[in-house]
Design a protein around this motif. Structure first.
Motif, PDB file in Angstrom:
ATOM      1  N   ASP A 184     -11.840   7.028  11.041  1.00 16.12           N
ATOM      2  CA  ASP A 184     -11.607   6.494   9.692  1.00 16.12           C
ATOM      3  C   ASP A 184     -12.924   6.152   8.997  1.00 16.12           C
TER       4      ASP A 184
ATOM      5  N   TYR B 289     -13.677   8.086   5.436  1.00 11.38           N
ATOM      6  CA  TYR B 289     -13.816   7.357   4.177  1.00 11.38           C
ATOM      7  C   TYR B 289     -15.266   7.189   3.733  1.00 11.38           C
TER       8      TYR B 289
ATOM      9  N   SER C 283      -7.844   1.399   6.881  1.00 10.33           N
ATOM     10  CA  SER C 283      -7.549   2.585   6.080  1.00 10.33           C
ATOM     11  C   SER C 283      -6.826   2.229   4.784  1.00 10.33           C
ATOM     12  N   LEU C 284      -5.930   1.253   4.842  1.00  5.07           N
ATOM     13  CA  LEU C 284      -5.250   0.804   3.619  1.00  5.07           C
ATOM     14  C   LEU C 284      -6.253   0.246   2.612  1.00  5.07           C
TER      15      LEU C 284
ATOM     16  N   SER D  27      -9.455   0.897   2.548  1.00  8.12           N
ATOM     17  CA  SER D  27     -10.349   1.989   2.161  1.00  8.12           C
ATOM     18  C   SER D  27      -9.707   2.856   1.084  1.00  8.12           C
ATOM     19  N   GLU D  28      -8.401   3.096   1.199  1.00  8.86           N
ATOM     20  CA  GLU D  28      -7.688   3.837   0.161  1.00  8.86           C
ATOM     21  C   GLU D  28      -7.793   3.116  -1.184  1.00  8.86           C
ATOM     22  N   LYS D  29      -7.675   1.799  -1.152  1.00 10.36           N
ATOM     23  CA  LYS D  29      -7.777   1.015  -2.386  1.00 10.36           C
ATOM     24  C   LYS D  29      -9.169   1.161  -2.995  1.00 10.36           C
TER      25      LYS D  29
ATOM     26  N   GLY E 180      -2.892   5.457   3.590  1.00  8.13           N
ATOM     27  CA  GLY E 180      -3.576   4.580   4.529  1.00  8.13           C
ATOM     28  C   GLY E 180      -2.951   4.624   5.907  1.00  8.13           C
TER      29      GLY E 180
ATOM     30  N   ARG F 177      -3.876   8.024   7.601  1.00  8.88           N
ATOM     31  CA  ARG F 177      -5.257   8.100   8.097  1.00  8.88           C
ATOM     32  C   ARG F 177      -5.453   7.177   9.296  1.00  8.88           C
TER      33      ARG F 177
END
Length: 284
Positions: A189, A193, A239-240, A242-244, A255, A258
Motif C-alpha cells: 500500500d 499510494y 488505504s482508506l 490514502s484514498e481520501k 480503500g 487496496r
C-alpha cells in the motif's frame, strides 16, 4: 544518525494539518527514512492541532471514527494476549505514548501494574479520568523497573530514536520484553499510494521504518528482534485515508480493495502495512 548526504526517497505533503511539503531521506544501510526538515520539538505541537487526530480523542462522530473504535476494541484484547504470550507472569508494564489510555485500562483489568507516558495534555487528561497513572517523563521511570514496555505507533514520532532506545534499555528488566508497532514503508500500500500514503503522516512521523531498520537499531543496544507480527487491519485503515488524500473523498470500496491486496501480497513477502516487533534484552 547523520542524514546530511543521504538521497531523497520521496517528497510528501502534510495532508491533515498544515499542507506543508517534506522530503524523506533514505539511509540505505539501515533502510530507514527520515522526515526533512524535522520541526523543532517546541513547534511539533501545532502539527497535532486537528480534531481529526484520532488517537488523541475518543470521538465517534463519523462512520470512519466509529469503525476505527470498533476495531480498536478487538485490537486491545489482542495486544494483551500477545504480551501474555511472551510474559505470562504479570508484572510492571509501561506504555509510552499512552494516548487516551484505553490500552492501559485493558492491561489494568488483566492484572498488570500499569504506568503511562503521554506528552499530549489533552489525551493525558482523558486517560487520567479513566484511572490511569502517569510518569511525568521517561527519565523519571526507574532503571530496570519494567517487565514489559510497549510503544503502539509511537516510535515514529520520537525526535531522537537512538536516545529513545537507550532509555528503553535502561528501564527494562534484564529479562524484559519490548513491543513496538510501526508502519512499514516497504508495504504494497505504501508503494501503490506513493506520496499519498497516509502512514507517512509528515511531519508527525519523523521516522519511517523497515524490518531491517528495527533489527539494526535495537541490535546496537544489545536488544534482539525475536518475532515480527502483522497488523492486518492497518492496511485497510491506511488505504482508506490514502484514498481520501489521493481523490479528495472517502472511497470505502477502493480503500478496502487496496488493503486486501496489500495483505495478500504481504502473505508472500511479509511486508505488511504495519508490523508489531517483539524484542528482548540479550546483553545487559
Amino acid at each position: 544518525m547523520d542524514f546530511k548526504d543521504h538521497n531523497v526517497y520521496i517528497t510528501v505533503k502534510d495532508h491533515s494539518v498544515s499542507g506543508e511539503t517534506f522530503e524523506l531521506l533514505l539511509d540505505k544501510d539501515l533502510e530507514l527514512l527520515k522526515t526533512h526538515p524535522q520541526p523543532a520539538p517546541a513547534d511539533l505541537g501545532r502539527y497535532y492541532e486537528s480534531e481529526d487526530y484520532i488517537s488523541h480523542t475518543d470521538g465517534k462522530r463519523s462512520l470512519f471514527e466509529k469503525l476505527y473504535h470498533t476495531v480498536k476494541q478487538k485490537a486491545l484484547r489482542d495486544k494483551i494476549s500477545l504480551i501474555q504470550k511472551f510474559k505470562p507472569s504479570k508484572g510492571e508494564l509501561l506504555d509510552i505514548g499512552a494516548g487516551t489510555g484505553d490500552f492501559l485500562v485493558v492491561a489494568k483489568n488483566a492484572s498488570w501494574n500499569i504506568t503511562g507516558v503521554e506528552p499530549s495534555e489533552k489525551a493525558r487528561g482523558i486517560a487520567i479520568g479513566k484511572g490511569i497513572s502517569f510518569a511525568s517523563q521517561l527519565s523519571d521511570v526507574p532503571s530496570h523497573s519494567k517487565d514489559v514496555i510497549t510503544m503502539w505507533h509511537v516510535l515514529e514520532h520520537v525526535p531522537d530514536v537512538e536516545q529513545q532506545i537507550t532509555e528503553l534499555k535502561r528501564i527494562l528488566k534484564p529479562d524484559g520484553v519490548i513491543i513496538v508497532a510501526v508502519p512499514n514503508y516497504k508495504s504494497y500500500d505504501a508503494q501503490y499510494y506513493g506520496k499519498f500514503w497516509a502512514a507517512y503522516d509528515v511531519p508527525r512521523h519523523l521516522w519511517h521504518f523497515s524490518k531491517t531498520a528495527i533489527k539494526k537499531l535495537f541490535g546496537l543496544q544489545g536488544i534482539d528482534l525475536i518475532e515480527v507480527l502483522p497488523m492486518k487491519f492497518d492496511s485497510f485503515y491506511v488505504s482508506l485515508l490514502s484514498e481520501k488524500y489521493k481523490t479528495g473523498k472517502m472511497n470505502f470500496v477502493g480503500g478496502f480493495y487496496r488493503g486486501l491486496v496489500s495483505n495478500v501480497k504481504a502473505g508472500k513477502n511479509f511486508d505488511y502495512s504495519s508490523h508489531i516487533y517483539v524484542l528482548k534484552n540479550t546483553k545487559n
